[in-house]
Design an enzyme around this catalytic site. Sequence first.
Site, PDB file in Angstrom:
ATOM      1  CB  THR A 354      -0.884  -0.019   1.266  1.00 13.78           C
ATOM      2  OG1 THR A 354      -1.626  -1.220   1.274  1.00 13.78           O
ATOM      3  CG2 THR A 354      -1.778   1.179   1.335  1.00 13.78           C
ATOM      4  N   GLY A 436       0.218   0.207   5.379  1.00 10.85           N
ATOM      5  CA  GLY A 436       0.810  -0.989   5.955  1.00 10.85           C
ATOM      6  C   GLY A 436      -0.155  -1.977   6.574  1.00 10.85           C
ATOM      7  N   GLY A 437      -0.984  -2.663   5.763  1.00 12.80           N
ATOM      8  CA  GLY A 437      -1.821  -3.752   6.253  1.00 12.80           C
ATOM      9  C   GLY A 437      -2.656  -3.366   7.456  1.00 12.80           C
TER      10      GLY A 437
END
Length: 537
Positions: A354, A436-437
Amino acid sequence: MTTNASLAGQDWSLPFASARQPVLARNVVATSQPLAAQAGAAAFARGGNAIDAALAAAITLTVVEPVMNGIGGDGFALVWDGERLHGLNASGRAPAGWSPQRFADRAAMPYRGWDSVTVPGQVAGWVALSERFGALPFGDLFADAIRHARDGFPVSPVIAGQWAQSVQELHGHPGFGAFMPHGRAPAAGEVWRFADQAATLEEIARTRGGSFYRGRLAEAIAGFAAEHGAALTAGDLAAHRAEWVEPISVDFRGRRVHEIPPNGQGLAALIALGLIEHLPYDETAPGSAARMHLEIEAMRAAFADLHAHVADPDHMRVTAAQLLDAAYLRERARAIDPRRAGSYPAGRPASGGTVYLCTADAQGRMVSYIQSNFKGFGSGVVVPGTGIALHNRGSGFVTTPGHPNEVGGGKRPLHSIIPAFLSRDGRPEMAFGVMGGNMQAQGHVQMVLRRAVEGRSPQACADAPRWRINDAAVLTVEPAVPPAVVEGLRALGYAPAVAAPGNLDFGSAQLALRLPGEEVVYAAGSDPRRDGQAVGY
């Protein structure tokens, strides 16, 4: 791609602590890659506004940071147009052929490959943002991205490291060899060129995205899917539409915190902040174990609700409003012990890899924007001759029968990527996000607390050491967290792992703050954990 044997021995580590100053200017752009930030600044120089700058940066990021995003990903945006906030959901849906029965023999969704590929939505998002708010011609937004893809650019150190890790896992996936033409990832400082990607971006620019969903590029994607027995069809691509949505929000410390509504995970950040309002947070000191404990527990409880209740909103059994109801949050907060780590089942509300960037301009417009291929290069599938790496958002579904996020044709999966926004007294204050997830919702909470409670500058918000709960519920803290705080967490019942220096699991923040006063002036910060840059124009 050029090769230079000496580059492999170059030391790109950063052994000494450093501090960045925030960038102050009337027009700002902050991204995780300097060339993309400069593309946004160039859009300003050509007479563009904050929306044009955001799009120019986002399109360039698909070229210069291809591990974390690409042409075949999803996107979301929050846009302050000078008067009000708008939300855009440019995430794609599952192929119509994805019935629960297709995955009935699996305990979980496939993580890579064609059976993780949903319709890529972000190209339609680029078009929607440009048509509604842009000042520059759509084709002008692609100039820097196309130039970098065709002429080449030196790969930056963090991205080179992530690229090398991805190659180890994905080298055998259909078409992925396009990103490793010499059988490896490019080294830091090595010049990367990708003519196929340049041509694809030119076609998207020329057709205003039409080719991607209903033309030659759509045929290439659907044909490659059919060649490998995948369910994605030309009809699935043609049916995609980006959707304007109403942002969701909560009041927090005299501000309003705004997020994209489900199918995104932004609701979890709002739940956590709502819980903190009912905890003895002000009785703790900044940076202390006691304060970090309350933040972590609120986030753990919020994640429990996220994974039980949040999905495509058409399939949720409870609404975002019910999960943010003050009475529900107050009751939920009672389960949190200020003196001890706990565990949290989902609550029962009353029925009823991302890239992130932000921009702001001298006319008061602000953009909080995020796009992603999900985990490094997404599915690992790359459509031959196009440079289109397809995301793996389908892995966000579950296979549990009856769950609101159970995989199904035409559904949107629970999504990790989320932009965020702060307002105060009805006026815009800060566009921000943390890529980040599952770190994203946690990162949003930590950015809001650093700003709204501790009064930190945008750069200091990004610099502050972070904690993270991973998908296995393991608590990890950055090495900059003082040893006394780590010991304090252990005394509260945690078993915190201390990450190694340089660990990239704590996300990357970009922030743009409008400063108080009659003049329109911004302070922007960019996370030192990545290669990024804040630029003023």
